[in-house]
Design a protein around this motif. Structure first.
Motif, PDB file in Angstrom:
ATOM      1  N   UNK A  10       0.871  -1.183   0.000  1.00  0.00           N
ATOM      2  CA  UNK A  10       0.000   0.000   0.000  1.00  0.00           C
ATOM      3  C   UNK A  10       0.897   1.219   0.000  1.00  0.00           C
ATOM      4  N   UNK A  11       1.272   1.641  -1.172  1.00  0.00           N
ATOM      5  CA  UNK A  11       2.199   2.763  -1.248  1.00  0.00           C
ATOM      6  C   UNK A  11       1.870   3.624  -2.453  1.00  0.00           C
ATOM      7  N   UNK A 132       2.498 -10.104 -12.922  1.00  0.00           N
ATOM      8  CA  UNK A 132       2.325  -8.816 -13.613  1.00  0.00           C
ATOM      9  C   UNK A 132       1.007  -8.739 -14.390  1.00  0.00           C
ATOM     10  N   UNK A 133      -0.084  -8.991 -13.697  1.00  0.00           N
ATOM     11  CA  UNK A 133      -1.415  -8.896 -14.284  1.00  0.00           C
ATOM     12  C   UNK A 133      -2.153  -7.732 -13.620  1.00  0.00           C
ATOM     13  N   UNK A 134      -2.809  -6.907 -14.427  1.00  0.00           N
ATOM     14  CA  UNK A 134      -3.595  -5.784 -13.912  1.00  0.00           C
ATOM     15  C   UNK A 134      -5.076  -6.041 -14.181  1.00  0.00           C
ATOM     16  N   UNK A 153      -3.406 -17.765  -8.043  1.00  0.00           N
ATOM     17  CA  UNK A 153      -2.760 -19.049  -7.834  1.00  0.00           C
ATOM     18  C   UNK A 153      -1.431 -18.837  -7.095  1.00  0.00           C
ATOM     19  N   UNK A 154      -1.044 -19.805  -6.314  1.00  0.00           N
ATOM     20  CA  UNK A 154       0.112 -19.679  -5.431  1.00  0.00           C
ATOM     21  C   UNK A 154       1.400 -19.425  -6.214  1.00  0.00           C
ATOM     22  N   UNK A 155       2.242 -18.549  -5.656  1.00  0.00           N
ATOM     23  CA  UNK A 155       3.572 -18.347  -6.202  1.00  0.00           C
ATOM     24  C   UNK A 155       3.701 -17.222  -7.202  1.00  0.00           C
ATOM     25  N   UNK A 156       2.650 -16.420  -7.375  1.00  0.00           N
ATOM     26  CA  UNK A 156       2.716 -15.342  -8.360  1.00  0.00           C
ATOM     27  C   UNK A 156       2.734 -13.977  -7.683  1.00  0.00           C
ATOM     28  N   UNK A 157       3.257 -12.996  -8.398  1.00  0.00           N
ATOM     29  CA  UNK A 157       3.518 -11.699  -7.782  1.00  0.00           C
ATOM     30  C   UNK A 157       3.205 -10.567  -8.742  1.00  0.00           C
ATOM     31  N   UNK A 158       3.219  -9.342  -8.158  1.00  0.00           N
ATOM     32  CA  UNK A 158       3.014  -8.110  -8.926  1.00  0.00           C
ATOM     33  C   UNK A 158       1.659  -8.116  -9.629  1.00  0.00           C
ATOM     34  N   UNK A 185       2.109 -17.311  -0.360  1.00  0.00           N
ATOM     35  CA  UNK A 185       3.145 -17.424  -1.378  1.00  0.00           C
ATOM     36  C   UNK A 185       2.987 -16.399  -2.498  1.00  0.00           C
ATOM     37  N   UNK A 186       1.974 -15.551  -2.407  1.00  0.00           N
ATOM     38  CA  UNK A 186       1.834 -14.437  -3.345  1.00  0.00           C
ATOM     39  C   UNK A 186       2.555 -13.217  -2.784  1.00  0.00           C
ATOM     40  N   UNK A 187       3.205 -12.456  -3.650  1.00  0.00           N
ATOM     41  CA  UNK A 187       3.953 -11.286  -3.213  1.00  0.00           C
ATOM     42  C   UNK A 187       3.593 -10.074  -4.082  1.00  0.00           C
ATOM     43  N   UNK A 188       3.724  -8.895  -3.453  1.00  0.00           N
ATOM     44  CA  UNK A 188       3.491  -7.626  -4.152  1.00  0.00           C
ATOM     45  C   UNK A 188       2.109  -7.598  -4.803  1.00  0.00           C
ATOM     46  N   UNK A 189       1.105  -7.806  -3.972  1.00  0.00           N
ATOM     47  CA  UNK A 189      -0.278  -7.754  -4.432  1.00  0.00           C
ATOM     48  C   UNK A 189      -0.849  -6.405  -4.015  1.00  0.00           C
TER      49      UNK A 189
END
Length: 206
Positions: A10-11, A132-134, A153-158, A185-189
């Motif tokens: 949240x930035x 990297x999905x918007x 799904x697990x392991x995905x980010x951005x 396991x999701x990052x940068x959501x």
């Protein structure tokens, strides 16, 4: 609701990056295709699945209003998919066609990194199985036993989920039906300015 365990960012910096990314995606020099499944309409494609199969990486698909669903889709290349928006009957004097651009399930698979989906109406689960999905300004209304409206799904980010209206209205006492699901396991959501409802109650993630 922000869950630090799931590493939601949240930035202001990320918000500006997301907005810039969407703007770049929409203005990229690539082929634009019209998709319309209404009888008698002279569009590039009358089937969204066929349009996705024939599009090249980086292309944009404009999915036009229709009284008939475009069905389930699966994407394995970078695309921008733009629908007509939602709740078009709220200001009926401004709309020539109040139908939305409706799909059932949607799967973002390996190879679709960098894709954007905007202004669609989804009545099934949207599966995100790529980075990297918007997902921006879409309408989700699930009234069947699909487990979740949006499932990372697990392991995905951005992944950016911005300004969507998301409602899971399936009647059940089960807590497994959610508007949005992800795991540790999701990052940068990045989740911002969405409306989430489960039935008639606010519903977020777990």
């Amino acid at each position: 609701i922000w869950d630090s365990k799931s590493r939601i960012m949240k930035s202001k910096k990320l918000l500006l990056t997301t907005i810039a990314f969407v703007a770049i995606a929409f203005s990229a020099q690539a082929t634009v295709h019209r998709v319309n499944n209404s009888p008698g309409v002279d569009a590039d494609f009358n089937n969204l699945g066929t349009a996705i199969s024939n599009a090249s990486t980086g292309d944009t698909l404009y999915v036009e209003s229709s009284s008939t669903s475009y069905g389930s889709i699966s994407i394995s290349k970078k695309l921008t998919i733009i629908g007509t928006g939602f709740m078009l009957d709220a200001n009926d004097s401004t709309q020539a066609d109040k139908n939305e651009s409706q799909i059932t399930t949607c799967s973002w698979n390996s190879g679709s990194e960098g894709s954007v989906i905007y202004g669609m109406y989804c009545t099934g689960t949207m599966y995100v199985n790529a980075d990297n999905i918007t997902i921006i300004r879409n309408h989700f209304y699930v009234n069947t036993s699909y487990n979740n409206c949006i499932q990372l799904q697990s392991g995905h980010s951005n992944i950016a989920i911005v300004q969507n209206f998301v409602q899971h209205n399936y009647t059940s006492s089960s807590s497994s039906y959610r508007c949005l699901w992800y795991d540790g396991n999701n990052q940068n959501i990045f989740v911002s300015n969405n409306v989430f409802y489960r039935g008639n109650s606010a519903s977020f993630t777990s």
